[in-house]
Design a protein around this motif. Structure first.
Motif, mmCIF file in Angstrom:
data_model
loop_
_atom_site.group_PDB
_atom_site.id
_atom_site.type_symbol
_atom_site.label_atom_id
_atom_site.label_comp_id
_atom_site.label_asym_id
_atom_site.label_seq_id
_atom_site.Cartn_x
_atom_site.Cartn_y
_atom_site.Cartn_z
ATOM 1 N N VAL A 235 -52.435 34.467 -14.248
ATOM 2 C CA VAL A 235 -53.600 34.584 -13.380
ATOM 3 C C VAL A 235 -54.675 35.379 -14.107
ATOM 4 N N ALA A 236 -55.801 34.733 -14.390
ATOM 5 C CA ALA A 236 -56.925 35.423 -15.022
ATOM 6 C C ALA A 236 -58.028 35.575 -14.001
ATOM 7 N N ALA A 237 -58.393 36.814 -13.705
ATOM 8 C CA ALA A 237 -59.354 37.102 -12.645
ATOM 9 C C ALA A 237 -60.134 38.347 -13.005
ATOM 10 N N ALA A 238 -60.990 38.771 -12.100
ATOM 11 C CA ALA A 238 -61.732 40.009 -12.322
ATOM 12 C C ALA A 238 -60.810 41.213 -12.229
ATOM 13 N N HIS A 239 -59.698 41.079 -11.540
ATOM 14 C CA HIS A 239 -58.764 42.171 -11.350
ATOM 15 C C HIS A 239 -57.333 41.641 -11.431
ATOM 16 N N ARG A 240 -56.399 42.551 -11.509
ATOM 17 C CA ARG A 240 -54.993 42.186 -11.408
ATOM 18 C C ARG A 240 -54.740 41.556 -10.037
ATOM 19 N N VAL A 241 -53.836 40.577 -9.988
ATOM 20 C CA VAL A 241 -53.576 39.873 -8.737
ATOM 21 C C VAL A 241 -52.097 39.922 -8.366
ATOM 22 N N ASP A 242 -51.843 39.770 -7.075
ATOM 23 C CA ASP A 242 -50.489 39.629 -6.547
ATOM 24 C C ASP A 242 -50.303 38.217 -6.016
ATOM 25 N N ALA A 243 -49.073 37.715 -6.090
ATOM 26 C CA ALA A 243 -48.729 36.464 -5.432
ATOM 27 C C ALA A 243 -48.456 36.787 -3.972
ATOM 28 N N THR A 244 -49.393 36.462 -3.096
ATOM 29 C CA THR A 244 -49.292 36.858 -1.695
ATOM 30 C C THR A 244 -48.537 35.853 -0.842
ATOM 31 N N LYS A 245 -48.404 34.617 -1.312
ATOM 32 C CA LYS A 245 -47.574 33.629 -0.635
ATOM 33 C C LYS A 245 -46.684 32.985 -1.685
ATOM 34 N N LEU A 246 -45.384 32.911 -1.378
ATOM 35 C CA LEU A 246 -44.411 32.440 -2.348
ATOM 36 C C LEU A 246 -43.791 31.115 -1.911
ATOM 37 N N PRO A 247 -43.443 30.263 -2.871
ATOM 38 C CA PRO A 247 -42.771 29.005 -2.536
ATOM 39 C C PRO A 247 -41.464 29.217 -1.777
ATOM 40 N N ASP A 248 -40.697 30.205 -2.222
ATOM 41 C CA ASP A 248 -39.475 30.620 -1.531
ATOM 42 C C ASP A 248 -39.610 32.117 -1.278
ATOM 43 N N ALA A 249 -39.738 32.504 -0.017
ATOM 44 C CA ALA A 249 -40.013 33.905 0.322
ATOM 45 C C ALA A 249 -38.925 34.853 -0.144
ATOM 46 N N ASP A 250 -37.712 34.348 -0.384
ATOM 47 C CA ASP A 250 -36.604 35.208 -0.800
ATOM 48 C C ASP A 250 -36.479 35.350 -2.312
ATOM 49 N N VAL A 251 -37.287 34.628 -3.063
ATOM 50 C CA VAL A 251 -37.220 34.688 -4.530
ATOM 51 C C VAL A 251 -38.523 35.289 -5.046
ATOM 52 N N LYS A 252 -38.444 36.503 -5.572
ATOM 53 C CA LYS A 252 -39.633 37.222 -6.013
ATOM 54 C C LYS A 252 -39.899 36.968 -7.499
ATOM 55 N N PRO A 253 -41.140 36.733 -7.882
ATOM 56 C CA PRO A 253 -41.452 36.539 -9.304
ATOM 57 C C PRO A 253 -41.378 37.846 -10.077
ATOM 58 N N GLU A 254 -41.065 37.747 -11.354
ATOM 59 C CA GLU A 254 -41.012 38.907 -12.258
ATOM 60 C C GLU A 254 -42.354 39.064 -12.959
ATOM 61 N N LEU A 255 -42.866 40.285 -12.983
ATOM 62 C CA LEU A 255 -44.117 40.558 -13.692
ATOM 63 C C LEU A 255 -43.869 40.564 -15.193
ATOM 64 N N LEU A 256 -44.663 39.767 -15.931
ATOM 65 C CA LEU A 256 -44.537 39.694 -17.381
ATOM 66 C C LEU A 256 -45.645 40.435 -18.105
ATOM 67 N N TYR A 257 -46.859 40.418 -17.530
ATOM 68 C CA TYR A 257 -48.000 40.993 -18.248
ATOM 69 C C TYR A 257 -49.134 41.252 -17.270
ATOM 70 N N ALA A 258 -49.891 42.319 -17.533
ATOM 71 C CA ALA A 258 -51.110 42.598 -16.772
ATOM 72 C C ALA A 258 -52.047 43.395 -17.664
ATOM 73 N N GLY A 259 -53.266 42.897 -17.858
ATOM 74 C CA GLY A 259 -54.224 43.615 -18.699
ATOM 75 C C GLY A 259 -55.431 42.770 -19.062
#
Length: 347
Positions: A235-259
């Motif tokens: 995700v490239a944006a003006a700021h760091r972003v969160d995934a606010t809606k997930l395909p499967d609510a019980d499976v959380k994504p792992e953060l790989l990079y932010a900067g």
């Protein structure tokens, strides 16, 4: 004006072949090779740009094996403009988000001689038919593109089958939620430039532009996959972003990079890159798409890959020899001092 850009890379996609139970769904759409091939899409990269209600997704698939023809489909929330995209983008994004490598040294003297068994260790970072309206058909490079509206999933899959697409079981059912929400279906055939040639490697990027009131990356077609699906989202944006809606609510994504990053496509203010990865071991539990929103802070993050390097037997000998020389020199200095004091005392 806010500018958001979302980049998604999707791995471990399914394939369809004659007589093979299809693991056909990928994170954004279905990859459908010709019935005589066993080629499969193993990687799908997408750059999604969002700017004041307009979203743009650029896609490129990596094909393992070869196929004389193939196709994929993708649902989008509104009528899409389709054109060829920029090459080389996804290699740059991959390089930007790789882990920082940190070398840790060891001086175990016998490791490289095989006395202790194993070699140096390393540790990685966490790892047109009834019910169908054909809005447009066009040829773009190796792509034949059709933009479809449909009254039902069955109507769309009937049209796909009639027009030479491989239609796996379950596709109509998984298209239905998108069609109920009045999404458009983009169906793309890929063909080699010369008759008789086969396709392999990465496909040329294809860009879709459409209106959207939110940043969304379609995932619901992955519900039809029968093998696990791994998705990497940049995700490239003006700021760091969160995934606010997930395909499967019980499976959380792992953060790989932010900067913050530097790239002629990801320009300020939308130059903050956030990357996530997630594996769906049970794709049947997928019920929604990805959506993204601004995070609470712009804290930076980068994975670290630790590599332990043994400098080996001779390096260790060198260290020991150096130590002996230093001790010898120190002893000689002390001896000279003692001799001088002894001479002074006798005097």
């Amino acid at each position: 004006m806010k500018v958001w850009r979302v980049v998604a890379g999707v791995l471990a996609l399914g394939f369809v072949a004659a007589g093979v139970t299809p693991a056909w769904a990928c994170a954004c759409g279905g990859y459908l090779p010709d019935a005589e091939s066993r080629a499969r899409a193993y990687g799908e990269n997408a750059l999604v740009q969002y700017d004041d209600g307009t979203e743009q997704i650029t896609l490129s698939m990596a094909i393992n094996g070869s196929s004389k023809k193939a196709a994929w489909i993708m649902p989008v929330p509104a009528a899409a403009k389709v054109e060829l995209g920029e090459t080389g983008l996804f290699n740059r994004l991959d390089r930007m988000t790789r882990p920082k490598v940190v070398v840790r040294k060891t001086y175990w003297p016998f490791r490289d001689l095989g006395v202790m068994g194993s070699g140096p260790d390393s540790a990685g970072a966490p790892r047109a038919g009834a019910g169908v309206n054909v809005r447009q058909e066009m040829q773009l490079g190796p792509f034949s593109v059709a933009r479809l509206e449909g009254t039902s999933g069955t109507a769309v899959t009937d049209w796909l089958g009639t027009n030479g697409y491989v239609v796996p079981s379950g596709l109509a059912e998984n298209l239905t939620p998108y069609l109920t929400e009045k999404w458009e279906i983009v169906a793309v055939k890929l063909a080699p430039k010369q008759a008789g040639e086969s396709m392999s490697g990465a496909t040329p990027p294809l860009r879709l532009t459409f209106a959207s009131d939110r940043i969304v990356y379609p995932m619901r077609l992955s519900k039809g996959a029968i093998s696990e699906q791994t998705v990497t989202v940049y995700v490239a944006a003006a700021h760091r972003v969160d995934a606010t809606k997930l395909p499967d609510a019980d499976v959380k994504p792992e953060l790989l990079y932010a900067g913050r990053v530097e790239d002629h496509v990801l320009t300020a203010p939308a130059d903050y890159l956030t990357a996530y990865s997630v594996t769906y071991r049970d794709p049947s539990r997928i019920t929604d798409d990805f959506t993204f929103e601004r995070a609470a802070s712009d804290e930076e993050f980068q994975r670290i890959e630790y590599v332990t390097r043994n400098d080996g037997f001779w390096s260790t000998i060198g260290v020991l020899a150096g130590g002996v020389l230093l001790l010898g020199a120190g002893a000689a200095v002390i001896a000279r001092i003692l001799v001088r004091r002894s001479s002074t005392d006798r005097a």
